[in-house]
Design a protein around this motif. Structure first.
Motif, PDB file in Angstrom:
ATOM      1  N   ILE A 162      36.369  46.181  59.374  1.00 23.04           N
ATOM      2  CA  ILE A 162      36.534  46.994  58.051  1.00 23.04           C
ATOM      3  C   ILE A 162      35.435  46.921  57.173  1.00 23.04           C
TER       4      ILE A 162
ATOM      5  N   MET B 238      37.021  43.024  74.155  1.00 19.78           N
ATOM      6  CA  MET B 238      37.806  43.794  73.198  1.00 19.78           C
ATOM      7  C   MET B 238      37.206  44.417  72.082  1.00 19.78           C
ATOM      8  N   ARG B 239      37.323  45.404  71.704  1.00 20.63           N
ATOM      9  CA  ARG B 239      36.189  45.955  70.970  1.00 20.63           C
ATOM     10  C   ARG B 239      36.633  45.593  69.451  1.00 20.63           C
ATOM     11  N   LYS B 240      35.614  45.187  68.582  1.00 18.11           N
ATOM     12  CA  LYS B 240      35.765  44.823  67.192  1.00 18.11           C
ATOM     13  C   LYS B 240      35.535  46.087  66.511  1.00 18.11           C
ATOM     14  N   ILE B 241      36.978  46.250  65.852  1.00 18.04           N
ATOM     15  CA  ILE B 241      37.008  47.347  64.793  1.00 18.04           C
ATOM     16  C   ILE B 241      36.438  46.741  63.316  1.00 18.04           C
TER      17      ILE B 241
ATOM     18  N   PRO C 136      43.281  49.404  58.376  1.00 24.15           N
ATOM     19  CA  PRO C 136      43.480  50.068  59.629  1.00 24.15           C
ATOM     20  C   PRO C 136      44.880  50.373  59.953  1.00 24.15           C
TER      21      PRO C 136
END
Lengths: 266, 280
Positions: A6, A1-4, A168
């Motif tokens: 902040i 999973m891509r880590k977005i 987000p």
């Protein structure tokens, strides 16, 4: 999973990452304060090498460190040039029209510039190694003495958490509204400043309305989960000083002593 | 079995402000129901029937303007009971985004017990247990925005579970989800009801979901008009149509076939059941 991410947190496992966020926050403020007492080149060398060793320990690639400087570039140039031209001095290097550059000016500009760069880099190191949520917890904990004089510290921290949580979500929403308006022929990219600002209105109004609706629903959900402010609240994660945090404190004190010595007695 | 919710001529009236005139609306009109611990109840009704209003009463978010509602014997009108009631009956809302508070899943699940003042070590245990109960343990440290709608709703359910409630009220929890998310949430809720004996009150628009419950309450214009098992409710196809409600597609099909003189029982609820009547 891509880590977005902040903010600008850089995930890594390093001693700096695992320090108590309160130490990092307090330490950064402390470091910035000491920078303003520094005048001698020797002391600058100590401050910069201290910062460099923290960067090395943090395992964050150095190129990330200087990102913060890019936005600072204009202020940096502006401050430095003011100092170059406006510092009075004996030793005139260049004189032209009303402008006069002295060697004192050049050295002052260099010092101020260096101070600004170090200052911004130091705060960047902190935000790169601390998640926003840790930072919020640290602020709540460090400011908690202010509760005695009725500063709503817990509420401020809760607001920051909720803001972080919804960034987000709202960004996604902006994207959706923008596409919906573009499908109806809205144009966000052309025209002058005024026209562009006006074209943002059909974006901002739905965004605000939905933000208010969200706020209302969230308040109800928090109510349903027994939230009543700071009253009788506990925390799952308690911040505790570990040995490494004490070591960090000791190092900070040694650094401060060394800096003062170099600054005053050399 | 112990009675968890009990109402006595519960009514709720609110004043809506139109352009100029004020209008009084009776959202709940003399409701008398009682729900037993461990039941799985669904509440049906078209928009404005009062089903959401009723749900908000069960958790003391709204207070009756007339009549009384007791949650485990506690009168909701007594302000001293409010927090105890909200801990007893947790609520999951429709929009999965607007009920998660924290930036990390496990912190969000911890939010309820933190508010209740549970000791830190126990919160940790409760969070781990709640996340595993909804099958979301491996998402403990991601952000809510990285999850799908169904996963977010499961986190919201975990957040309620961590408060150790006797009952979970779900207000159209699947309305904003895709079919997969809907299935995930229903599966989770069913398991909680069957395995942990938690009372579930599900407000829904989807008849296929109501079929899975033990008891269906149908509301119309603030009144409880039907209250029975799904089998007995859905066989009254014409009455449901009149109330502006559907019946499961397969029940409707059986009804039509029966009207055309094909012999079928009148209480078919699932496709599997339906097929058995056509096997040679």
């Amino acid at each position: 999973m891509r880590k977005i991410v902040i903010g600008q947190y850089y995930p890594a496992t390093s001693i700096i990452h695992s320090l108590d966020p309160r130490i990092k926050l307090g330490g950064t403020v402390f470091f910035i304060v000491t920078l303003f007492t520094v005048n001698e080149w020797g002391a600058y060398a100590v401050a910069i090498s201290a910062l460099a060793s923290v960067i090395a320990l943090s395992k964050v690639p150095p190129k990330f460190m200087f990102r913060g400087l890019r936005t600072m570039f204009f202020i940096l140039v502006f401050t430095a040039s003011l100092n170059i031209f406006l510092t009075p001095g004996e030793n005139v290097l260049v004189e032209w029209f009303i402008f006069r550059i002295t060697s004192e000016g050049v050295s002052q500009a260099a010092r101020i510039g260096l101070r600004l760069i170090t200052l911004v880099t130091a705060s960047t190191v902190m935000t790169l190694t601390t998640t926003p949520i840790q930072l919020t917890d640290a602020i709540e904990s460090l400011l908690s003495p202010l509760k005695k004089i009725r500063v709503p510290v817990h509420e401020i921290a809760m607001m920051m958490t909720i803001a972080l949580r919804f960034i987000p979500t709202l960004m996604e929403e902006v994207d959706k509204i923008m596409k919906a308006q573009m499908a109806r022929g809205a144009d966000f990219d052309t025209g002058g400043l005024v026209k562009r600002a006006k074209s943002l209105l059909p974006l901002l109004i739905p965004l605000f309305i939905s933000a208010f609706r969200r706020a209302d629903e969230l308040a109800q959900a928090m109510d349903a989960r027994c939230y009543r402010g700071d009253v009788g609240r506990t925390k799952m994660k308690i911040m505790r000083f570990a040995r490494r945090d004490f070591i960090a404190c000791v190092i900070a004190i040694i650094y401060a002593v060394a800096l003062t010595a170099l600054n005053n007695f050399l | 079995m112990e009675i968890i919710f009990n109402t006595e001529s519960l009514s709720f009236e609110y004043i809506s402000h139109d352009e100029k005139k004020e209008q009084k609306t009776l959202a709940l009109n003399d409701i008398n129901v009682s729900i037993t611990q461990g039941e799985f109840v669904s509440i049906l009704g078209h928009n404005g029937s009062g089903k959401s209003t009723l749900a908000r009463h069960l958790n003391a978010l709204l207070l009756p303007t007339a009549g009384t509602l007791w949650v485990k014997g506690m009168d909701t009108k007594n302000a001293q009971n409010t927090w105890q009631i909200r801990q007893t009956s947790g609520m999951v809302f429709q929009n999965p985004d607007n009920q998660l508070v924290a930036t990390i899943v496990e912190e969000d699940v911890a939010f309820g017990p933190e508010n209740l003042g549970v000791p830190s070590a126990e919160i940790r245990q409760r969070v781990d247990w709640a996340l595993s109960s909804v099958g979301m343990s491996k998402y403990a440290d991601v952000g809510p925005h990285q999850l799908s709608g169904g996963q977010k709703q499961r986190i919201a359910i975990a957040g309620v579970l961590a408060m150790r409630p006797d009952c979970i009220i779900l207000d159209e929890p699947t309305a904003m989800l895709d079919p997969r998310g809907r299935k995930e949430v229903m599966q989770t809720v069913l398991e909680l009801n069957r395995n942990q004996g938690i009372t579930v009150i599900l407000i829904t628009h989807f008849m296929e979901e109501a079929v899975l419950t033990d008891r269906v309450i149908v509301m119309d214009a603030g009144l409880v008009v039907m209250d029975d098992t799904p089998r007995n409710i859905f066989k009254e196809v014409d009455r449901m149509k009149k109330l502006g409600l559907d019946v499961p597609a397969v029940t409707a099909l059986a009804h039509q076939l029966r009207n055309n003189n094909i012999e079928l029982p009148d209480d078919i609820l699932t496709i599997e059941e339906f097929i058995t009547y056509f096997k040679p």
